[in-house]
Write a protein that holds these residues in place. Structure first.
Motif, PDB file in Angstrom:
ATOM      1  N   GLY A  83     -11.385  22.156 105.207  1.00 55.79           N
ATOM      2  CA  GLY A  83     -10.079  22.580 105.695  1.00 55.79           C
ATOM      3  C   GLY A  83      -9.298  21.409 106.242  1.00 55.79           C
ATOM      4  N   SER A  84      -8.141  21.699 106.797  1.00 61.48           N
ATOM      5  CA  SER A  84      -7.347  20.652 107.436  1.00 61.48           C
ATOM      6  C   SER A  84      -7.996  20.258 108.758  1.00 61.48           C
ATOM      7  N   ALA A  85      -7.517  19.170 109.337  1.00 60.58           N
ATOM      8  CA  ALA A  85      -8.035  18.747 110.639  1.00 60.58           C
ATOM      9  C   ALA A  85      -7.862  19.862 111.668  1.00 60.58           C
ATOM     10  N   GLU A  86      -6.716  20.516 111.645  1.00 60.99           N
ATOM     11  CA  GLU A  86      -6.479  21.608 112.588  1.00 60.99           C
ATOM     12  C   GLU A  86      -7.427  22.776 112.343  1.00 60.99           C
ATOM     13  N   ASP A  87      -7.657  23.108 111.075  1.00 64.52           N
ATOM     14  CA  ASP A  87      -8.591  24.196 110.763  1.00 64.52           C
ATOM     15  C   ASP A  87      -9.950  23.942 111.402  1.00 64.52           C
ATOM     16  N   ILE A  88     -10.448  22.734 111.215  1.00 62.74           N
ATOM     17  CA  ILE A  88     -11.792  22.404 111.681  1.00 62.74           C
ATOM     18  C   ILE A  88     -11.844  22.305 113.201  1.00 62.74           C
ATOM     19  N   LEU A  89     -10.766  21.813 113.792  1.00 57.34           N
ATOM     20  CA  LEU A  89     -10.732  21.666 115.241  1.00 57.34           C
ATOM     21  C   LEU A  89     -10.557  23.009 115.942  1.00 57.34           C
ATOM     22  N   VAL A  90      -9.690  23.849 115.408  1.00 53.30           N
ATOM     23  CA  VAL A  90      -9.350  25.102 116.080  1.00 53.30           C
ATOM     24  C   VAL A  90     -10.206  26.264 115.602  1.00 53.30           C
ATOM     25  N   ARG A  91     -10.630  26.217 114.322  1.00 54.22           N
ATOM     26  CA  ARG A  91     -11.405  27.322 113.764  1.00 54.22           C
ATOM     27  C   ARG A  91     -12.706  26.807 113.155  1.00 54.22           C
ATOM     28  N   PRO A  92     -13.597  26.211 113.947  1.00 51.91           N
ATOM     29  CA  PRO A  92     -14.862  25.719 113.399  1.00 51.91           C
ATOM     30  C   PRO A  92     -15.681  26.833 112.783  1.00 51.91           C
ATOM     31  N   ALA A  93     -16.305  26.546 111.635  1.00 56.32           N
ATOM     32  CA  ALA A  93     -17.035  27.580 110.897  1.00 56.32           C
ATOM     33  C   ALA A  93     -18.291  28.043 111.628  1.00 56.32           C
ATOM     34  N   ASP A  94     -18.905  27.135 112.388  1.00 53.36           N
ATOM     35  CA  ASP A  94     -20.139  27.501 113.090  1.00 53.36           C
ATOM     36  C   ASP A  94     -20.330  26.574 114.282  1.00 53.36           C
ATOM     37  N   LYS A 109     -15.990  18.840 119.855  1.00 54.11           N
ATOM     38  CA  LYS A 109     -15.780  18.976 121.299  1.00 54.11           C
ATOM     39  C   LYS A 109     -15.273  17.695 121.963  1.00 54.11           C
ATOM     40  N   ASP A 110     -15.562  16.537 121.381  1.00 53.10           N
ATOM     41  CA  ASP A 110     -15.129  15.282 121.993  1.00 53.10           C
ATOM     42  C   ASP A 110     -13.910  14.670 121.314  1.00 53.10           C
ATOM     43  N   VAL A 111     -13.301  15.404 120.388  1.00 52.70           N
ATOM     44  CA  VAL A 111     -12.131  14.885 119.684  1.00 52.70           C
ATOM     45  C   VAL A 111     -10.907  14.925 120.593  1.00 52.70           C
TER      46      VAL A 111
END
Length: 354
Positions: free
Chosen positions: A246-257, A265-267
């Motif tokens: 996904g996009s950076a936002e997808d992964i940051l805001v909607r992590p799959a697991d 968490k440290d980004v």
């Protein structure tokens, strides 16, 4: 314009009876169980597409399979199963000779450790791929010189690699890839050997070049901040599998697991998030066109988080987010900005169900 890259259900298994191992994996066999039998499943059922002109970042820890995956994309490693398609060709169906021609003309690779020839000048190193293609000397000198200029190395053509800093040597490697005018660039941990300041400078250089060249790029990294900064889309790998794309936002805001969440968490969220990720989309009852008063600050869905903070600080009202037609699509109260700067578990959960 560069061409679309497709990876379809790629597997790479090393060791005993690899094709049998693929079938067992498809049936649900455990990767660690296969390892105990002397078989290593390096990549398992990897599928993705990279659109023309896109930077696609594959990230994961050491041993996750990302570099093995990259080497299947240009045929340096033959997949145990699956297909790689680029520019209308199934690369996995080509002969060795046809594959070498594709690598020489359409796909360039930028390695982690520069891979420069110490006995060749900077210009000769930049022109090496063209020499392999059989391009006449005058043309390859011209094209290599232009590539070096693009990479900020004009005037260094006659220098030797050991006269250059690490960052400059990596620029030569990038110039060599660009000189061939290949549509697809494969970059394997290309900046990880550089110190932090030079590494960021190289990231800036790549993003600047991409604005004009619009190459299709697959970039491998173990650094999430680098992935977030460079990637139009990001694939996260774990134990040979792609666990989220996904996009950076997808992964940051909607992590799959939880595994992906532990990465994020440290980004530094302020460098990644935009209004579209932060805004409250519940604008029921609001007019279709924003009728904000003069002291109401407005933003677009693409407005960076840091700019949102500035806008919010100038007004006592939430920031109104308007689309291209000036329609109200969300609002950003100050408390949401504050929450997203922290762990933001509650807002993250809201976004995941939005």
């Amino acid at each position: 314009m560069s061409s679309r890259l497709e990876a379809e259900q790629l597997y790479k298994v090393f060791g005993r009876r690899p094709r049998e191992a693929v079938e067992r994996l498809r049936e649900g066999a455990d990767r660690e169980g296969l390892r105990a039998e002397g078989t290593t499943a390096a990549v398992i059922d990897a599928s993705f597409t990279v659109d023309p002109g896109q930077i696609f970042v594959v990230m994961g820890l050491s041993g996750s399979g990302k570099s093995t995956l990259l080497r299947m994309l240009n045929g340096l490693l033959e997949p145990t199963a699956g297909h790689v398609r680029f520019d209308g060709q199934d690369l996995t169906a080509l002969t060795d000779r046809e594959l070498r021609a594709v690598r020489a003309q359409k796909i360039s690779m930028v390695f982690q450790h520069f891979a420069l020839f110490p006995h060749r000048s900077v210009l000769e190193n930049a022109a090496y791929g063209l020499a392999v293609q059989g391009v006449p000397k005058a043309e390859r000198v011209e094209r290599a010189t232009e590539a070096l200029e693009l990479c900020g190395l004009g005037g260094w053509e006659k220098s030797w690699p050991d006269e250059l800093s690490g960052g400059m040597q990596q620029r030569v490697g990038l110039a060599r890839a660009l000189a061939t005018d290949a549509d697809l660039l494969l970059m394997d941990e290309s900046f990880s050997a550089l110190d932090p300041l030079i590494r960021r400078d190289m990231q800036d250089q790549l993003l600047q070049l991409q604005k004009s060249l619009k190459k299709t790029i697959v970039f491998i990294t173990h650094d999430l901040n680098e992935a977030m900064r460079l990637g139009d889309r990001i694939a996260v790998m774990r134990d040979g599998r792609i666990v989220q794309t996904g996009s950076a936002e997808d992964i940051l805001v909607r992590p799959a697991d939880d595994y992906v969440a532990s990465f994020t968490k440290d980004v530094d969220r302020s460098r990644v998030l935009t209004a579209s990720a932060v805004m409250d989309t519940d604008v029921s009852g609001a007019e279709a066109d924003c009728g904000c008063e003069s002291d109401c600050e407005t933003a677009t869905p693409d407005t960076p988080f840091t700019e949102l903070c500035v806008l919010s600080a100038r007004s006592s009202h939430p920031v109104a987010v308007l689309d291209a037609r000036r329609k109200l699509v969300g609002v950003v109260p100050q408390e949401r900005l504050i929450a997203f700067l922290g762990d933001a578990e509650a807002p993250r959960a809201e976004a995941a169900h939005a």
